[in-house]
Write a protein that holds these residues in place. Structure first.
Motif, mmCIF file in Angstrom:
data_model
loop_
_atom_site.group_PDB
_atom_site.id
_atom_site.type_symbol
_atom_site.label_atom_id
_atom_site.label_comp_id
_atom_site.label_asym_id
_atom_site.label_seq_id
_atom_site.Cartn_x
_atom_site.Cartn_y
_atom_site.Cartn_z
ATOM 1 N N GLY A 176 0.827 -1.208 0.000
ATOM 2 C CA GLY A 176 0.000 0.000 0.000
ATOM 3 C C GLY A 176 0.856 1.251 0.000
ATOM 4 N N LEU A 177 1.892 1.252 0.832
ATOM 5 C CA LEU A 177 2.791 2.413 0.875
ATOM 6 C C LEU A 177 3.465 2.627 -0.477
ATOM 7 C CD1 LEU A 177 4.917 2.460 4.166
ATOM 8 C CD2 LEU A 177 3.466 4.252 3.252
ATOM 9 N N ALA A 178 3.917 1.524 -1.085
ATOM 10 C CA ALA A 178 4.603 1.627 -2.377
ATOM 11 C C ALA A 178 3.657 2.191 -3.437
ATOM 12 C CB ALA A 178 5.125 0.254 -2.796
ATOM 13 N N LEU A 179 2.408 1.746 -3.412
ATOM 14 C CA LEU A 179 1.475 2.218 -4.433
ATOM 15 C C LEU A 179 1.088 3.679 -4.196
ATOM 16 C CD1 LEU A 179 -0.732 -0.968 -4.886
ATOM 17 C CD2 LEU A 179 1.072 -0.107 -6.366
ATOM 18 N N LEU A 180 0.960 4.058 -2.943
ATOM 19 C CA LEU A 180 0.685 5.470 -2.656
ATOM 20 C C LEU A 180 1.853 6.336 -3.126
ATOM 21 C CD1 LEU A 180 -0.932 5.199 0.896
ATOM 22 C CD2 LEU A 180 -2.050 5.951 -1.202
ATOM 23 N N THR A 181 3.071 5.834 -2.910
ATOM 24 C CA THR A 181 4.251 6.570 -3.380
ATOM 25 C C THR A 181 4.253 6.634 -4.904
ATOM 26 O OG1 THR A 181 5.397 5.595 -1.504
ATOM 27 C CG2 THR A 181 6.736 6.788 -3.075
ATOM 28 N N LEU B 130 -4.031 0.775 -3.720
ATOM 29 C CA LEU B 130 -4.501 -0.010 -4.859
ATOM 30 C C LEU B 130 -5.600 0.737 -5.625
ATOM 31 C CD1 LEU B 130 -3.639 -2.767 -5.886
ATOM 32 C CD2 LEU B 130 -5.480 -3.802 -4.583
ATOM 33 N N LEU B 131 -6.526 1.320 -4.887
ATOM 34 C CA LEU B 131 -7.631 2.018 -5.550
ATOM 35 C C LEU B 131 -7.139 3.255 -6.301
ATOM 36 C CD1 LEU B 131 -10.588 1.758 -3.002
ATOM 37 C CD2 LEU B 131 -10.304 0.601 -5.191
ATOM 38 N N LEU B 132 -6.264 4.020 -5.636
ATOM 39 C CA LEU B 132 -5.775 5.244 -6.280
ATOM 40 C C LEU B 132 -5.017 4.930 -7.566
ATOM 41 C CD1 LEU B 132 -4.522 7.568 -3.403
ATOM 42 C CD2 LEU B 132 -6.197 8.110 -5.162
ATOM 43 N N VAL B 133 -4.103 3.968 -7.483
ATOM 44 C CA VAL B 133 -3.296 3.654 -8.662
ATOM 45 C C VAL B 133 -4.150 2.965 -9.727
ATOM 46 C CG1 VAL B 133 -1.321 2.326 -9.501
ATOM 47 C CG2 VAL B 133 -1.140 3.588 -7.384
ATOM 48 N N ARG C 124 -6.505 6.021 -11.121
ATOM 49 C CA ARG C 124 -5.822 7.167 -11.739
ATOM 50 C C ARG C 124 -4.496 6.805 -12.399
ATOM 51 N NH1 ARG C 124 -7.119 12.100 -9.523
ATOM 52 N NH2 ARG C 124 -5.819 12.871 -11.206
ATOM 53 N N GLY C 125 -3.951 5.663 -12.068
ATOM 54 C CA GLY C 125 -2.646 5.285 -12.606
ATOM 55 C C GLY C 125 -1.523 5.892 -11.795
ATOM 56 N N ALA C 126 -0.330 5.318 -11.918
ATOM 57 C CA ALA C 126 0.834 5.879 -11.221
ATOM 58 C C ALA C 126 1.188 7.215 -11.855
ATOM 59 C CB ALA C 126 2.003 4.917 -11.302
ATOM 60 N N HIS C 127 1.841 8.039 -11.074
ATOM 61 C CA HIS C 127 2.231 9.361 -11.561
ATOM 62 C C HIS C 127 3.141 9.223 -12.785
ATOM 63 C CE1 HIS C 127 3.373 13.559 -11.345
ATOM 64 N NE2 HIS C 127 4.641 13.201 -11.372
ATOM 65 N N SER C 128 2.878 10.047 -13.778
ATOM 66 C CA SER C 128 3.729 10.026 -14.957
ATOM 67 C C SER C 128 5.054 10.692 -14.623
ATOM 68 C CB SER C 128 3.052 10.774 -16.100
ATOM 69 O OG SER C 128 3.969 10.925 -17.150
#
Lengths: 209, 456
Positions: free
Chosen positions: A127-132, A193-196, A199-203
């Motif tokens: 979760g932390l990795a995906l939020l990052t 998980l939901l955010l990524v 919206r996808g990971a940051h470009s």
């Protein structure tokens, strides 16, 4: 609603290839093998055991987080299909695979709830990795989990093996029965998980380092 | 290495952004484990050095990330046209990035040292642990950079950090690693608990470890240079690096065991004393904790003071000197941590009733039931009342109880109840009766000639 068509398996295949899902799965197997071998050989040593309970889930979570990086950046947003379910399946599947592998490897570790501890820690770190990844991009998604994991070991090197659980925010070192740690891990992973997925990971096109 | 290039790499690299996190890691790992209220320079130096365990992997991750930057930005072809040899550019990237973790290490260490200086009562900081910590951070940066160069994958940075952390933590304990190599582990040196202020840092293995770490650093960077083709300088650097690694190995003799040699090795000092019932003397490095320690000793000794045979002095005594002289209480710890107060009271109470050893200790013997009763009573009347166990299983960690493995669990529970009943009976006596009984029976109690039925 996106329909399943003949092209869907190919799309899934290409999506997974673009995210290096194969390499990630191989990495998860390697990490699990390293964890299994080191604890099998040196698991009697509390230092090795306490490090393993944090570090191997952390390594697996970093692999999952880094795999969220896509090479197409903004261009992918113009795709005719919404990618949320592909992202969810891809990242959730990798996390589940990592959890399954690590839980299998933790069988017989000389600490109470070892299987649950590695799964819980993997869930939280993922979760932390995906939020990052959502903030910094997939390739830098390891930064916060690694810093947090090392900080956790810095304040509580013996983690769950300590008579008293580590204080404050070091939830990876809390006992398996501690509901707060489970809640934190689940919250982090759900949010990440939901955010990524949506919206996808940051470009990373604008990242300069 | 070009100075201007280095300046640019230092200012524009990822290390700047990571600096606050690095500082936080260094500060936590150094500061959080130190006792409060005083300073023991030896412990402080070792703690500062130990922060390398977190900074070296962080440095490795940062440099591994930076090593892949040109490829990530698709600059490889463009940079191939520049006149400078690529290794000079890469060394600037490595140096500019590794500077930040090294700076974080030094900044956190300096801050902790300045704070500690105000509370120090004796000696000064040994520098070799601090140097070893710094060189480990630099070594981590070099290893990470080499890994990032040789395996330019997005997975390299986190995995190299985690692998390095695991290696640093695992190496001192790994039986598969030869003993001589384990002695070169920075953590083995910095986390070794056998160092005491009495002897200082003896043996100081900082020199060989420093040579070994510099050797690894140079070798790792030489391998990066070899990626661009064989060259004389890279070959020379690799030769020097490998030479230093071998020199480090040679300088570390496994014959130099961790046992301190003899009384002659003691760093000279004048003890500081306090206490009212009996003199309580500690090493001057622990002066800050003397009042609290002396208060505890006073409260434990007071009921026995003046009785023939009761120790007349309490002092810190190194195990290397053999058993302490007759009439001297051995202070195994001073109270520099709240948790130690109860353990020290156990240790002193056991010594006072003639059972300095315990079933967890080595010598001389665990207490007999009558000695347990008086020891527990001494601790309770000193205000260190532990929660009394109901069964033997709950009391298994109690050093204060007899060690009778030949008894069944039920028999041990019965013995425990008898001891607790006797403690309560003794505590119910008035002070004069307690004193009278102790004066009459102290020598028999210490000699182990009393049984539970002999107690009032």
């Amino acid at each position: 609603m996106t329909r399943f068509t003949l092209g869907t398996p190919r799309l899934i295949w290409l999506y997974l290839r673009a995210r290096l899902a194969g390499s990630t799965m191989a990495g998860l197997v390697l990490v699990t093998a390293a964890g299994w071998a080191s604890v099998r050989r040196y698991g009697d040593d509390p230092t090795v055991l306490s490090i393993a309970l944090t570090l191997f889930p952390l390594a697996a979570a970093c692999l999952v987080g880094v795999s969220s990086h896509g090479p197409f950046g903004e261009a992918e947003r113009t795709a005719s299909r919404h990618l949320a379910r592909y992202r969810l399946g891809h990242l959730g599947g990798l996390a589940l695979l990592g959890a399954g592998l690590l839980a299998g490897a933790a069988d017989g570790w000389l600490v109470a709830d070892a299987r649950w501890l590695v799964v819980r820690n993997l869930t939280g770190f993922t979760g932390l990795a995906l939020l990052t990844a959502f903030v910094l991009g997939g390739r830098l998604s390891w930064v916060v989990p690694v810093a947090f994991g090392l900080a956790t070991l810095a304040i509580a090197p013996r983690g769950v093996l300590d008579a008293a659980p580590p204080t404050r925010w070091a939830w990876p070192g809390w006992p398996g029965a501690d509901g707060r740690a489970t809640l934190i891990a689940l919250t982090l992973s759900t949010a990440g998980l939901l955010l990524v997925a949506i919206r996808g990971a940051h470009s990373e096109a604008e990242t300069t380092v | 290495m070009n100075a201007r290039l280095l300046r640019i790499e230092t200012r524009r690299g990822v290390g700047v952004a990571a600096f606050p996190v690095l500082i936080g890691l260094a500060w936590w790992s150094t500061h959080d484990r130190l006792p409060r209220g005083g300073t023991v320079w030896l412990d402080l130096s070792l703690n500062i050095g130990s922060s390398m365990l977190f900074l070296a992997p962080a440095a490795a991750a940062l440099t591994a990330w930076m090593a892949g930057r040109d490829r990530r930005r698709r600059m490889d072809d463009l940079l191939a046209t520049t006149p400078l040899p690529p290794i000079r550019r890469e060394l600037a990237t490595w140096a500019g990035t590794s500077l930040w973790p090294a700076l974080a290490y030094l900044a956190a260490g300096s801050y902790v040292m300045v704070m500690a200086m105000r509370e120090a009562t004796w000696g000064g900081p040994p520098l070799s642990p601090i140097l070893v910590g710094l060189l480990t951070v630099v070594m981590g940066a070099a290893v990470g950079f080499t890994a990032g160069t040789l395996v330019p994958s997005r997975f390299t940075a986190p995995l190299v950090a985690i692998a390095l952390f695991f290696s640093l933590g695992w190496m001192p304990n790994a039986e598969v690693v030869p003993w001589r190599l384990r002695l070169l582990s920075p953590l083995h040196f910095l986390d070794f608990e056998g160092y005491t202020v009495l002897f200082g840092l003896k043996p100081d293995r900082g020199g060989p470890i420093a040579v070994w770490l510099v050797g690894i650093t140079i070798s790792a960077l030489a391998i990066v240079a070899f990626r661009h083709g064989l060259s004389g300088r890279a070959g020379a650097a690799l030769t020097i690096g490998v030479g230093l690694i071998v020199a480090g190995l040679a300088l570390t003799s496994p014959d130099r065991t961790m046992d301190h040699a003899a009384a002659a090795d003691v760093v000279p000092y004048a003890p500081v004393c306090g206490g009212t019932a009996i003199p309580v003397c500690v090493h001057p490095a622990y002066e800050a904790w003397l009042p609290r320690t002396a208060r505890l000793v006073d409260s434990l000794v007071s009921p026995l003071a003046g009785i023939p045979g009761v120790p007349e002095r309490a002092t810190q005594y190194a195990s290397q000197f053999g058993p302490p002289p007759v009439g001297t209480l051995n202070l195994q710890w001073v109270i520099d941590d709240d948790r130690l107060e109860y353990w020290l009271s156990q240790s002193i109470a056991l010594e006072l009733v003639g059972a300095a050893g315990s079933r967890h200790g080595s010598s001389p013997a665990p207490p007999q039931p009558s000695q347990s009763v008086v020891a527990i009573w001494l601790i309770r009347q000193a205000g260190q009342d532990p929660a009394l166990p109901e069964t033997f299983v709950e009391a298994v960690e109690w050093d204060l109880l007899p060690f009778t493995p030949e008894l069944t669990l039920d028999q041990r529970n019965t013995e425990l109840r008898d001891i607790m009943d006797a403690v309560n009976r003794f505590a119910a006596l008035d002070v004069a009766s307690q004193r009278a009984w102790l004066e009459a029976h102290y020598s028999d109690l210490v000699a182990g000639r009393l049984h539970l039925k002999d107690l009032p």
